[in-house]
Every structure is written in structure tokens, then in C-alpha cells.
Motif scaffolding. Structure first.
Motif, PDB file in Angstrom:
ATOM      1  N   MET A 122      21.561 -23.537   6.434  1.00  0.00           N
ATOM      2  CA  MET A 122      22.024 -24.018   7.716  1.00  0.00           C
ATOM      3  C   MET A 122      23.321 -23.338   8.132  1.00  0.00           C
ATOM      4  O   MET A 122      23.767 -23.522   9.231  1.00  0.00           O
ATOM      5  CB  MET A 122      22.203 -25.527   7.693  1.00  0.00           C
ATOM      6  N   GLU A 123      23.881 -22.554   7.234  1.00  0.00           N
ATOM      7  CA  GLU A 123      25.129 -21.889   7.585  1.00  0.00           C
ATOM      8  C   GLU A 123      24.936 -20.404   7.877  1.00  0.00           C
ATOM      9  O   GLU A 123      25.913 -19.683   8.039  1.00  0.00           O
ATOM     10  CB  GLU A 123      26.145 -22.096   6.472  1.00  0.00           C
ATOM     11  N   ILE A 124      23.704 -19.963   7.933  1.00  0.00           N
ATOM     12  CA  ILE A 124      23.439 -18.563   8.272  1.00  0.00           C
ATOM     13  C   ILE A 124      23.584 -18.416   9.782  1.00  0.00           C
ATOM     14  O   ILE A 124      22.926 -19.128  10.543  1.00  0.00           O
ATOM     15  CB  ILE A 124      22.032 -18.141   7.829  1.00  0.00           C
ATOM     16  N   PRO A 125      24.437 -17.521  10.228  1.00  0.00           N
ATOM     17  CA  PRO A 125      24.601 -17.361  11.682  1.00  0.00           C
ATOM     18  C   PRO A 125      23.339 -16.795  12.316  1.00  0.00           C
ATOM     19  O   PRO A 125      22.688 -15.913  11.760  1.00  0.00           O
ATOM     20  CB  PRO A 125      25.761 -16.384  11.805  1.00  0.00           C
ATOM     21  N   LEU A 126      22.987 -17.306  13.474  1.00  0.00           N
ATOM     22  CA  LEU A 126      21.819 -16.836  14.210  1.00  0.00           C
ATOM     23  C   LEU A 126      22.176 -15.604  15.026  1.00  0.00           C
ATOM     24  O   LEU A 126      23.325 -15.398  15.400  1.00  0.00           O
ATOM     25  CB  LEU A 126      21.292 -17.939  15.124  1.00  0.00           C
ATOM     26  N   SER A 127      21.184 -14.819  15.335  1.00  0.00           N
ATOM     27  CA  SER A 127      21.385 -13.616  16.127  1.00  0.00           C
ATOM     28  C   SER A 127      21.734 -13.981  17.566  1.00  0.00           C
ATOM     29  O   SER A 127      21.209 -14.932  18.136  1.00  0.00           O
ATOM     30  CB  SER A 127      20.114 -12.772  16.109  1.00  0.00           C
ATOM     31  N   TYR A 128      22.609 -13.196  18.143  1.00  0.00           N
ATOM     32  CA  TYR A 128      22.963 -13.398  19.539  1.00  0.00           C
ATOM     33  C   TYR A 128      22.006 -12.661  20.472  1.00  0.00           C
ATOM     34  O   TYR A 128      22.075 -12.804  21.683  1.00  0.00           O
ATOM     35  CB  TYR A 128      24.394 -12.932  19.792  1.00  0.00           C
ATOM     36  N   ASN A 129      21.084 -11.864  19.894  1.00  0.00           N
ATOM     37  CA  ASN A 129      20.147 -11.093  20.705  1.00  0.00           C
ATOM     38  C   ASN A 129      19.004 -11.931  21.239  1.00  0.00           C
ATOM     39  O   ASN A 129      18.294 -11.517  22.133  1.00  0.00           O
ATOM     40  CB  ASN A 129      19.569  -9.936  19.899  1.00  0.00           C
ATOM     41  N   HIS A 130      18.784 -13.105  20.683  1.00  0.00           N
ATOM     42  CA  HIS A 130      17.694 -13.998  21.075  1.00  0.00           C
ATOM     43  C   HIS A 130      16.336 -13.308  21.033  1.00  0.00           C
ATOM     44  O   HIS A 130      15.536 -13.403  21.950  1.00  0.00           O
ATOM     45  CB  HIS A 130      17.946 -14.580  22.473  1.00  0.00           C
ATOM     46  N   THR A 131      16.099 -12.553  19.963  1.00  0.00           N
ATOM     47  CA  THR A 131      14.804 -11.902  19.801  1.00  0.00           C
ATOM     48  C   THR A 131      13.788 -12.901  19.247  1.00  0.00           C
ATOM     49  O   THR A 131      14.144 -13.835  18.522  1.00  0.00           O
ATOM     50  CB  THR A 131      14.894 -10.699  18.846  1.00  0.00           C
ATOM     51  N   VAL A 132      12.552 -12.695  19.593  1.00  0.00           N
ATOM     52  CA  VAL A 132      11.473 -13.556  19.143  1.00  0.00           C
ATOM     53  C   VAL A 132      11.096 -13.182  17.712  1.00  0.00           C
ATOM     54  O   VAL A 132      10.966 -12.002  17.390  1.00  0.00           O
ATOM     55  CB  VAL A 132      10.246 -13.412  20.073  1.00  0.00           C
ATOM     56  N   ASP A 133      10.944 -14.187  16.858  1.00  0.00           N
ATOM     57  CA  ASP A 133      10.486 -13.921  15.499  1.00  0.00           C
ATOM     58  C   ASP A 133       9.048 -13.431  15.543  1.00  0.00           C
ATOM     59  O   ASP A 133       8.261 -13.833  16.397  1.00  0.00           O
ATOM     60  CB  ASP A 133      10.531 -15.187  14.648  1.00  0.00           C
ATOM     61  N   ARG A 134       8.710 -12.559  14.599  1.00  0.00           N
ATOM     62  CA  ARG A 134       7.343 -12.076  14.516  1.00  0.00           C
ATOM     63  C   ARG A 134       7.021 -11.760  13.064  1.00  0.00           C
ATOM     64  O   ARG A 134       7.912 -11.510  12.263  1.00  0.00           O
ATOM     65  CB  ARG A 134       7.106 -10.849  15.383  1.00  0.00           C
ATOM     66  N   ARG A 135       5.765 -11.783  12.751  1.00  0.00           N
ATOM     67  CA  ARG A 135       5.308 -11.438  11.414  1.00  0.00           C
ATOM     68  C   ARG A 135       5.078  -9.943  11.346  1.00  0.00           C
ATOM     69  O   ARG A 135       4.584  -9.345  12.299  1.00  0.00           O
ATOM     70  CB  ARG A 135       4.005 -12.156  11.091  1.00  0.00           C
ATOM     71  N   ILE A 136       5.443  -9.366  10.211  1.00  0.00           N
ATOM     72  CA  ILE A 136       5.175  -7.942  10.015  1.00  0.00           C
ATOM     73  C   ILE A 136       4.510  -7.747   8.667  1.00  0.00           C
ATOM     74  O   ILE A 136       4.641  -8.564   7.760  1.00  0.00           O
ATOM     75  CB  ILE A 136       6.450  -7.080  10.107  1.00  0.00           C
ATOM     76  N   TRP A 137       3.753  -6.680   8.550  1.00  0.00           N
ATOM     77  CA  TRP A 137       3.063  -6.306   7.322  1.00  0.00           C
ATOM     78  C   TRP A 137       3.629  -4.957   6.920  1.00  0.00           C
ATOM     79  O   TRP A 137       3.315  -3.929   7.517  1.00  0.00           O
ATOM     80  CB  TRP A 137       1.563  -6.253   7.596  1.00  0.00           C
ATOM     81  N   HIS A 138       4.501  -4.948   5.909  1.00  0.00           N
ATOM     82  CA  HIS A 138       5.221  -3.722   5.569  1.00  0.00           C
ATOM     83  C   HIS A 138       4.365  -2.681   4.858  1.00  0.00           C
ATOM     84  O   HIS A 138       4.860  -1.611   4.537  1.00  0.00           O
ATOM     85  CB  HIS A 138       6.479  -4.043   4.758  1.00  0.00           C
ATOM     86  N   PHE A 139       3.085  -2.959   4.630  1.00  0.00           N
ATOM     87  CA  PHE A 139       2.208  -1.975   4.015  1.00  0.00           C
ATOM     88  C   PHE A 139       1.568  -1.043   5.045  1.00  0.00           C
ATOM     89  O   PHE A 139       0.839  -0.135   4.696  1.00  0.00           O
ATOM     90  CB  PHE A 139       1.105  -2.663   3.203  1.00  0.00           C
ATOM     91  N   GLU A 140       1.800  -1.283   6.322  1.00  0.00           N
ATOM     92  CA  GLU A 140       1.278  -0.441   7.402  1.00  0.00           C
ATOM     93  C   GLU A 140       2.434   0.084   8.237  1.00  0.00           C
ATOM     94  O   GLU A 140       3.441  -0.602   8.413  1.00  0.00           O
ATOM     95  CB  GLU A 140       0.336  -1.244   8.320  1.00  0.00           C
ATOM     96  N   THR A 141       2.286   1.272   8.790  1.00  0.00           N
ATOM     97  CA  THR A 141       3.352   1.843   9.613  1.00  0.00           C
ATOM     98  C   THR A 141       3.506   1.119  10.945  1.00  0.00           C
ATOM     99  O   THR A 141       4.586   1.105  11.511  1.00  0.00           O
ATOM    100  CB  THR A 141       3.092   3.339   9.879  1.00  0.00           C
ATOM    101  N   ASN A 142       2.435   0.470  11.426  1.00  0.00           N
ATOM    102  CA  ASN A 142       2.524  -0.256  12.694  1.00  0.00           C
ATOM    103  C   ASN A 142       2.857  -1.741  12.489  1.00  0.00           C
ATOM    104  O   ASN A 142       2.881  -2.500  13.452  1.00  0.00           O
ATOM    105  CB  ASN A 142       1.233  -0.111  13.495  1.00  0.00           C
ATOM    106  N   ASP A 143       3.119  -2.151  11.243  1.00  0.00           N
ATOM    107  CA  ASP A 143       3.500  -3.527  10.883  1.00  0.00           C
ATOM    108  C   ASP A 143       2.415  -4.570  11.133  1.00  0.00           C
ATOM    109  O   ASP A 143       2.683  -5.761  11.097  1.00  0.00           O
ATOM    110  CB  ASP A 143       4.776  -3.972  11.617  1.00  0.00           C
ATOM    111  N   ILE A 144       1.182  -4.142  11.390  1.00  0.00           N
ATOM    112  CA  ILE A 144       0.078  -5.064  11.670  1.00  0.00           C
ATOM    113  C   ILE A 144      -0.859  -5.110  10.470  1.00  0.00           C
ATOM    114  O   ILE A 144      -1.260  -4.082   9.944  1.00  0.00           O
ATOM    115  CB  ILE A 144      -0.687  -4.644  12.940  1.00  0.00           C
TER     116      ILE A 144
END
Length: 61
Positions: A1-23
Motif C-alpha cells: 500500500m506504500e508503493i507510489p502509483l504512476s502519474y501517467n495513468h496508463t492502463v494495466d495490461r497483461r503481457i507475455w514475455h515469450f513473444e516479441t509482440n507481448d501477446i
């Protein structure tokens, strides 16, 4: 609860790091499992490579 949040307000998304397109794809999931188990990838031998290529290129729903 003490981790500061990003000020960019980007949407969270799932990524798959085994592919170059993250899908995620079933193909990349299969490859990741085989590599994690320390087994050689069964699509590597030349005599099976053509069969795997045909299988993955099939136009199926």
C-alpha cells in the motif's frame, strides 16, 4: 500500500514475455513449457519440422 502509483495513468495490461509482440499464443505457451521442462523441442528435427509447420499453418477456428 506504500508503493507510489504512476502519474501517467496508463492502463494495466497483461503481457507475455515469450513473444516479441507481448501477446500469448498456444504455440508460444507450448514452447515455454517444453523449454521449462528441459526437453528438446520436438519440432527441431528436420524430419518432423515440415509436419509441425503444416499443423501450425492450418486454418482452424
Amino acid at each position: 500500500m506504500e508503493i507510489p502509483l504512476s502519474y501517467n495513468h496508463t492502463v494495466d495490461r497483461r503481457i507475455w514475455h515469450f513473444e516479441t509482440n507481448d501477446i500469448y499464443s498456444v504455440r508460444s505457451g507450448y514452447k515455454a513449457i517444453i523449454e521449462a521442462q528441459g526437453r528438446p523441442n520436438s519440432s527441431d528435427p528436420d524430419h518432423i519440422k515440415g509436419w509441425w509447420k503444416k499443423l501450425w499453418n492450418m486454418k482452424l477456428p
